[in-house]
Design an enzyme around this catalytic site. Structure first.
Site, PDB file in Angstrom:
ATOM      1  N   ASP A 104      77.316 134.049  41.574  1.00 58.47           N
ATOM      2  CA  ASP A 104      77.865 135.398  41.487  1.00 58.47           C
ATOM      3  C   ASP A 104      78.771 135.635  42.682  1.00 58.47           C
ATOM      4  O   ASP A 104      78.304 135.939  43.773  1.00 58.47           O
ATOM      5  CB  ASP A 104      76.720 136.406  41.464  1.00 58.47           C
ATOM      6  CG  ASP A 104      77.189 137.821  41.188  1.00 58.47           C
ATOM      7  OD1 ASP A 104      78.396 138.092  41.350  1.00 58.47           O
ATOM      8  OD2 ASP A 104      76.350 138.654  40.820  1.00 58.47           O
ATOM      9  N   ASP A 273      86.376 137.220  40.373  1.00 59.18           N
ATOM     10  CA  ASP A 273      84.944 137.465  40.222  1.00 59.18           C
ATOM     11  C   ASP A 273      84.397 136.571  39.120  1.00 59.18           C
ATOM     12  O   ASP A 273      84.664 136.783  37.940  1.00 59.18           O
ATOM     13  CB  ASP A 273      84.703 138.930  39.880  1.00 59.18           C
ATOM     14  CG  ASP A 273      83.235 139.312  39.958  1.00 59.18           C
ATOM     15  OD1 ASP A 273      82.398 138.400  39.987  1.00 59.18           O
ATOM     16  OD2 ASP A 273      82.934 140.512  39.985  1.00 59.18           O
TER      17      ASP A 273
END
Length: 390
Positions: A104, A273
């Site tokens: 992440d 991201d």
């Protein structure tokens, strides 16, 4: 991706109200069971909302292979959900119990589930600090527990007495194959987990650097539809074509690697991201962008406060991102046609939301749809980043 408390409260309210649509990417297993393109688009869209509460993706395949060299390591990644997220194996505790964790790049810390293969009571190196933490990931119900210190290694690189949240809640996944989240974001961005911040407990990459395990706090992420590579503390030149372009990291204040560029000629600051599937921005900015495209029908949902676009699958527009004028990346056909509605129409992999702050009119998040085309080098102690085509 993390925001201020004020912004998160509004977003979590929206997420909580949308629980009729599961955020659990176990539903991406449903992609294999014949879930419609519309449902899949909604699932991925809800994940974009969930990213603002630190959303992650469950469902994990096979293990990873490791290549360790002096000063760094390279790890094979497992593709999750048809190339929408990526997982890595970590070893935790004195018994080196293996836990599958999702990478992440929009979250700094790590989270380990109590029902994973890691057991604090069986690890002689474990320390329960007693420090409470809360992290909202999916529905807003939250993961809460205490912060533990223990050894955690990836690719043979061990962070000793590494701080992570240990939780009995599973507000990040009901999939038992996923045992945790490994945050990869840069330090110093907005952090609403005070238990970590108050003690100066950082993320995995920064901890490796602080403990002298790696010489430079950096990683190289090369994501592919069928897997990928993560290099820690070094760069693998075989993972890209041509030269690495060195750019100003315009996403550093947000905890990301980012760059200035254009999408179909429209200027934006792009925040990379790995936990986001497509492209996301504020409602008004995405709506305006879509209105400027020929053949695009707006799809607006008042309940979610969302907007996206619908087009003829046979007349699919191109999404071309210019990377600071250095080179262009065109999103692949399989990404553009992923959300086939079955009636000749496709939904586009772009989302606009009313709950995204005004700063996201210019700052747009780009996830796996773009990152699958490039190799990114993120340096924690530099104001620059590097990027190249795969």
């Amino acid at each position: 991706m993390q925001l201020t408390i004020k912004a998160l409260v509004g977003i979590l309210t929206t997420i909580s109200a949308a629980t009729a649509v599961s955020f659990d990417m176990e539903n991406l297993g449903a992609e294999k069971r014949g879930v419609s393109g519309e449902e899949l688009h909604m699932l991925h869209g809800n994940e974009v909302l969930a990213r603002f509460a630190n959303g992650v993706y469950p469902e994990v395949a096979n293990g990873t292979r490791v290549s360790k060299r002096a000063g760094g390591a390279e790890v094979d990644l497992t593709s999750v959900g048809g190339g929408t997220a990526w997982a890595v194996k970590a070893k935790i505790g004195s018994n080196e119990e293996e836990v599958t964790m999702l990478l992440d790049s929009g979250y700094e810390h790590a989270l380990v589930a109590a029902d994973s293969d890691y057991s604090p009571g069986k690890s002689s190196s474990n320390e329960n600090t007693g420090e409470k933490f809360f992290a909202g990931f999916l529905t807003g119900g939250g993961n809460e527990g205490t912060i533990h210190l223990d050894d955690l290694s990836v690719g043979g690189l061990k962070a000793s007495k590494f701080a992570f949240g240990y939780t009995k809640n599973r507000d990040f996944s009901s999939n038992q194959k996923l045992g945790g989240i490994l945050g990869m974001s840069l330090p110093g961005h907005v952090d609403y987990v005070p238990g970590f911040k108050n003690h100066g407990w950082g993320g995995f990459i920064q901890t490796l650097k602080n403990q002298g395990v790696i010489d430079e706090a950096m990683y190289q992420m090369t994501l592919k539809g069928d897997g990928g590579k993560l290099s820690i503390g070094e760069v693998d030149d075989s993972q890209y074509e041509g030269d690495l372009e060195t750019l100003m990291n315009t996403g550093k204040a947000y905890g990301h690697c980012g760059f200035k560029g254009t999408l179909n000629g429209e200027k934006h600051n792009f925040l990379l991201d790995s936990g986001t599937t497509g492209i996301a921005g504020s409602y008004d900015s995405v709506k305006k962008f879509l209105q400027g495209m020929s053949g695009v029908e707006l799809v607006e949902e008042d309940k979610r406060g969302s907007v996206t676009g619908k087009v003829d699958c046979d007349s699919m527009p191109s999404f071309k991102i210019s990377v600071d004028g250095k080179f262009d990346v065109k999103l692949s056909d399989d990404v553009m046609k992923k959300y086939d509605l079955g009636n000749g129409k496709c939904l586009l992999p772009i989302y606009g939301y009313t709950n995204m702050p005004k700063s996201y009119s210019y700052n747009w998040i780009v996830g796996g749809a773009f990152m699958r085309e490039v190799s990114v080098v993120c340096k924690f102690d530099s104001n620059e980043m590097q990027i190249a085509r795969q």
